[in-house]
Scaffold this active site. Structure first.
Site, PDB file in Angstrom:
ATOM      1  N   ASN A  39       4.518  -8.580   0.146  1.00 21.09           N
ATOM      2  CA  ASN A  39       3.629  -9.080   1.194  1.00 21.09           C
ATOM      3  C   ASN A  39       3.539 -10.599   1.117  1.00 21.09           C
ATOM      4  O   ASN A  39       3.606 -11.196   0.048  1.00 21.09           O
ATOM      5  CB  ASN A  39       2.250  -8.407   1.152  1.00 21.09           C
ATOM      6  CG  ASN A  39       1.493  -8.590  -0.150  1.00 21.09           C
ATOM      7  OD1 ASN A  39       2.052  -8.459  -1.233  1.00 21.09           O
ATOM      8  ND2 ASN A  39       0.206  -8.872  -0.040  1.00 21.09           N
ATOM      9  N   GLU A  41       1.049 -13.352   2.756  1.00 15.25           N
ATOM     10  CA  GLU A  41      -0.147 -13.630   3.545  1.00 15.25           C
ATOM     11  C   GLU A  41      -0.076 -14.999   4.197  1.00 15.25           C
ATOM     12  O   GLU A  41       0.673 -15.877   3.758  1.00 15.25           O
ATOM     13  CB  GLU A  41      -1.397 -13.562   2.660  1.00 15.25           C
ATOM     14  CG  GLU A  41      -1.691 -12.186   2.144  1.00 15.25           C
ATOM     15  CD  GLU A  41      -2.927 -12.132   1.266  1.00 15.25           C
ATOM     16  OE1 GLU A  41      -3.331 -11.016   0.937  1.00 15.25           O
ATOM     17  OE2 GLU A  41      -3.487 -13.189   0.902  1.00 15.25           O
ATOM     18  N   CYS A  50       3.816  -7.499   5.787  1.00 12.67           N
ATOM     19  CA  CYS A  50       3.708  -6.442   4.780  1.00 12.67           C
ATOM     20  C   CYS A  50       4.990  -6.364   3.954  1.00 12.67           C
ATOM     21  O   CYS A  50       6.077  -6.725   4.424  1.00 12.67           O
ATOM     22  CB  CYS A  50       3.474  -5.094   5.445  1.00 12.67           C
ATOM     23  SG  CYS A  50       1.890  -4.938   6.292  1.00 12.67           S
ATOM     24  N   GLU A  52       6.673  -3.691   3.103  1.00 12.16           N
ATOM     25  CA  GLU A  52       7.632  -2.764   3.704  1.00 12.16           C
ATOM     26  C   GLU A  52       8.413  -3.443   4.826  1.00 12.16           C
ATOM     27  O   GLU A  52       9.630  -3.279   4.944  1.00 12.16           O
ATOM     28  CB  GLU A  52       6.902  -1.534   4.268  1.00 12.16           C
ATOM     29  CG  GLU A  52       6.135  -0.743   3.228  1.00 12.16           C
ATOM     30  CD  GLU A  52       4.675  -1.183   3.070  1.00 12.16           C
ATOM     31  OE1 GLU A  52       3.860  -0.340   2.708  1.00 12.16           O
ATOM     32  OE2 GLU A  52       4.355  -2.372   3.312  1.00 12.16           O
ATOM     33  N   CYS A  83       0.725   0.947   5.668  1.00 13.81           N
ATOM     34  CA  CYS A  83      -0.208   0.876   6.791  1.00 13.81           C
ATOM     35  C   CYS A  83       0.410   1.587   8.009  1.00 13.81           C
ATOM     36  O   CYS A  83       1.595   1.931   8.002  1.00 13.81           O
ATOM     37  CB  CYS A  83      -0.546  -0.578   7.122  1.00 13.81           C
ATOM     38  SG  CYS A  83       0.804  -1.506   7.897  1.00 13.81           S
ATOM     39  N   CYS A  86       3.523  -0.148   9.436  1.00 13.24           N
ATOM     40  CA  CYS A  86       4.707   0.015   8.585  1.00 13.24           C
ATOM     41  C   CYS A  86       5.229   1.444   8.618  1.00 13.24           C
ATOM     42  O   CYS A  86       6.433   1.668   8.525  1.00 13.24           O
ATOM     43  CB  CYS A  86       4.407  -0.430   7.160  1.00 13.24           C
ATOM     44  SG  CYS A  86       4.361  -2.238   7.026  1.00 13.24           S
TER      45      CYS A  86
END
Length: 130
Positions: A39, A41, A50, A52, A83, A86
């Site tokens: 990830n 940010e 993310c 993934e 999530c 994803c």
């Protein structure tokens, strides 16, 4: 190195200065190649990426388009599920029976199929008349 070990290793590279919640993901393809992502940010939260999605982007950038298996790991109390966004991204490149291994850094593991994670997924077949 196992797929889960690859996810754990790349997790350490996550850029998570705001949440301090590092996630790593690793994908294997039919060629046997492993692609990883973590990830990333951004201070404008919706602009982050993310783990993934990063692994999928690396796979596609390398010219591959099929996920055989994916592993996702984070430092959390229970195995980390992808999530919703994803899950949809994974379903774009994986068969419903592809395995998704979700794990914690302390070794808890839960494995489900893509179909179990996202039943009734939206697919290209829905757009055939479009």
């Amino acid at each position: 190195m196992s797929l889960l070990d690859a996810a754990k290793k790349v997790r350490e590279n996550a850029h998570a200065p705001y949440s301090n919640f590092k996630v790593g993901a690793a994908i294997t393809t039919p060629s046997g190649q492993v692609y990883v992502g973590c990830n990333v940010e951004n201070v404008a939260y919706p602009e982050g990426t993310c783990a993934e999605a990063g692994a999928i982007a690396a796979m596609v950038a390398a010219g591959e388009t099929q996920i055989v298996e994916i592993a996702v790991v984070a430092d959390c109390p229970t195995p980390i599920p992808p999530c919703g966004g994803c899950r949809q991204k994974i379903s774009e490149f994986a068969e419903p029976n592809a395995q998704v291994t979700m794990a914690t850094v302390d070794g808890q593991i839960n494995t489900l199929s893509v179909g179990e994670l996202l039943p009734g997924s939206f697919s290209a077949a829905h757009m055939e008349n479009g």
